[in-house]
Design a protein around this motif. Structure first.
Motif, PDB file in Angstrom:
ATOM      1  N   UNK A 113       1.252  -0.779   0.446  1.00 14.12           N
ATOM      2  CA  UNK A 113       0.459  -0.240  -0.346  1.00 14.12           C
ATOM      3  C   UNK A 113       0.643   1.402   0.447  1.00 14.12           C
ATOM      4  N   UNK A 114       0.470   2.845  -0.004  1.00 12.86           N
ATOM      5  CA  UNK A 114       0.889   3.540  -0.037  1.00 12.86           C
ATOM      6  C   UNK A 114       1.981   4.604   1.324  1.00 12.86           C
ATOM      7  N   UNK A 115       3.104   3.956   0.916  1.00 15.77           N
ATOM      8  CA  UNK A 115       3.598   4.592   2.151  1.00 15.77           C
ATOM      9  C   UNK A 115       4.012   6.673   2.026  1.00 15.77           C
ATOM     10  N   UNK A 116       2.930   7.168   2.996  1.00 18.43           N
ATOM     11  CA  UNK A 116       2.867   8.709   2.697  1.00 18.43           C
ATOM     12  C   UNK A 116       4.596   9.418   3.129  1.00 18.43           C
ATOM     13  N   UNK A 117       5.302  10.166   2.379  1.00 21.23           N
ATOM     14  CA  UNK A 117       5.637  11.075   1.826  1.00 21.23           C
ATOM     15  C   UNK A 117       6.526  11.569   3.770  1.00 21.23           C
ATOM     16  N   UNK A 118       5.464  12.080   3.765  1.00 15.33           N
ATOM     17  CA  UNK A 118       5.666  12.310   5.710  1.00 15.33           C
ATOM     18  C   UNK A 118       5.917  11.443   7.055  1.00 15.33           C
ATOM     19  N   UNK A 119       5.228   9.298   6.688  1.00 21.53           N
ATOM     20  CA  UNK A 119       5.580   9.340   7.745  1.00 21.53           C
ATOM     21  C   UNK A 119       6.310   8.924   7.971  1.00 21.53           C
ATOM     22  N   UNK A 120       7.215   8.234   9.241  1.00 24.03           N
ATOM     23  CA  UNK A 120       8.320   8.241   9.643  1.00 24.03           C
ATOM     24  C   UNK A 120       8.389   6.879   9.385  1.00 24.03           C
ATOM     25  N   UNK A 121       8.155   5.948   9.878  1.00 29.00           N
ATOM     26  CA  UNK A 121       7.868   4.336   9.845  1.00 29.00           C
ATOM     27  C   UNK A 121       7.841   3.263   8.587  1.00 29.00           C
ATOM     28  N   UNK A 122       8.313   2.658   8.223  1.00 28.88           N
ATOM     29  CA  UNK A 122       7.967   1.726   7.094  1.00 28.88           C
ATOM     30  C   UNK A 122       7.474   0.277   7.689  1.00 28.88           C
ATOM     31  N   UNK A 123       6.042   0.206   7.449  1.00 27.06           N
ATOM     32  CA  UNK A 123       5.304  -1.208   8.969  1.00 27.06           C
ATOM     33  C   UNK A 123       5.770  -2.518   8.026  1.00 27.06           C
ATOM     34  N   UNK A 124       6.572  -2.202   5.993  1.00 23.98           N
ATOM     35  CA  UNK A 124       7.113  -3.443   5.452  1.00 23.98           C
ATOM     36  C   UNK A 124       7.681  -4.910   6.629  1.00 23.98           C
ATOM     37  N   UNK A 125       7.338  -6.325   6.130  1.00 23.70           N
ATOM     38  CA  UNK A 125       7.536  -7.227   6.942  1.00 23.70           C
ATOM     39  C   UNK A 125       8.127  -8.446   6.064  1.00 23.70           C
ATOM     40  N   UNK A 126       8.879  -8.730   6.025  1.00 24.32           N
ATOM     41  CA  UNK A 126       8.930 -10.217   5.355  1.00 24.32           C
ATOM     42  C   UNK A 126       9.065 -11.236   6.127  1.00 24.32           C
ATOM     43  N   UNK A 127       8.713 -12.350   5.465  1.00 26.64           N
ATOM     44  CA  UNK A 127       7.755 -14.122   5.775  1.00 26.64           C
ATOM     45  C   UNK A 127       7.239 -13.597   7.110  1.00 26.64           C
ATOM     46  N   UNK A 128       6.022 -12.479   7.525  1.00 26.12           N
ATOM     47  CA  UNK A 128       5.327 -12.724   8.086  1.00 26.12           C
ATOM     48  C   UNK A 128       4.197 -14.171   8.541  1.00 26.12           C
ATOM     49  N   UNK A 129       4.001 -14.341   9.833  1.00 25.55           N
ATOM     50  CA  UNK A 129       3.177 -15.731   9.465  1.00 25.55           C
ATOM     51  C   UNK A 129       2.058 -15.129   8.898  1.00 25.55           C
ATOM     52  N   UNK A 130       1.309 -16.371   8.595  1.00 27.49           N
ATOM     53  CA  UNK A 130       0.193 -15.963   7.872  1.00 27.49           C
ATOM     54  C   UNK A 130      -1.119 -15.573   8.236  1.00 27.49           C
ATOM     55  N   UNK A 131      -0.813 -16.175   9.302  1.00 23.38           N
ATOM     56  CA  UNK A 131      -2.292 -16.227  10.783  1.00 23.38           C
ATOM     57  C   UNK A 131      -1.902 -14.238  11.464  1.00 23.38           C
ATOM     58  N   UNK A 132      -0.736 -14.283  11.309  1.00 24.74           N
ATOM     59  CA  UNK A 132      -0.372 -13.266  11.550  1.00 24.74           C
ATOM     60  C   UNK A 132      -0.581 -11.424  10.715  1.00 24.74           C
ATOM     61  N   UNK A 133      -1.433 -11.841   9.953  1.00 26.23           N
ATOM     62  CA  UNK A 133      -1.398 -10.798   8.493  1.00 26.23           C
ATOM     63  C   UNK A 133      -2.718  -9.972   8.948  1.00 26.23           C
ATOM     64  N   UNK A 134      -3.100 -10.127   9.493  1.00 30.53           N
ATOM     65  CA  UNK A 134      -4.679  -9.337   9.547  1.00 30.53           C
ATOM     66  C   UNK A 134      -4.283  -8.466  10.691  1.00 30.53           C
TER      67      UNK A 134
END
Length: 163
Positions: free
Chosen positions: A22-43
């Motif tokens: 999704x969109x990461x606004x230019x003013x946002x200080x943190x990136x919520x990206x994650x890799x290899x997240x257990x699928x049951x934690x996606x929500x």
């Protein structure tokens, strides 16, 4: 369009290979990206996304019952943030908003005429900050969100329900 003008994005990829971005606004200080997240934690990961930018204001010498702060120490009395929670249950929080944080248990005591003048000057500076910096930043954040803040996009990979 030069690469620096490209909208930023975040991406969450699950351990099944499913990814969503999704969109990461230019003013946002943190990136919520994650890799290899257990699928049951996606929500949970999606509901925790908070695009955030702190805004600090002015300080005043305050008296406080808090033993961690010495009386007369200058403390930031104006603090706020621009926030957007794209997966919030309240629709009003899914667009950028300004949150103003008030400080409890701080007092200004035994003020004389010069102290009142300093206090009024500080309050005017707070008002100027809100009018001339915070409001335009929030308007710009909302314009950016209107242009780019669409629903996240799913990428290739098995959908979590197909695990």
């Amino acid at each position: 369009m030069p690469a620096t003008d490209q909208p930023r994005t975040w991406t969450i990829t699950t351990d099944t290979g499913f990814s969503i971005s999704g969109h990461l606004p230019p003013w946002a200080t943190d990136d919520p990206s994650e890799h290899q997240l257990p699928v049951d934690r996606l929500g949970i990961a999606l509901s925790d996304i908070n695009h955030h930018q702190e805004i600090h204001g002015h300080t005043l010498p305050l008296r406080t019952p808090d033993p961690c702060h010495a009386d007369g120490q200058s403390v930031t009395v104006f603090r706020g943030s621009i926030d957007c929670d794209p997966y919030a249950t309240e629709p009003d929080l899914r667009i950028p908003v300004f949150n103003f944080h008030l400080v409890d248990d701080y007092r200004l005591e035994a003020l004389g005429p010069d102290d009142i003048t300093e206090l009024a000057t500080t309050f005017r500076a707070h008002a100027d900050l809100l009018d001339h910096q915070v409001r335009p930043a929030l308007i710009q954040a909302r314009r950016d969100w209107q242009l780019h803040g669409t629903l996240p996009r799913a990428a290739a990979g098995p959908h979590p329900s197909e695990r």
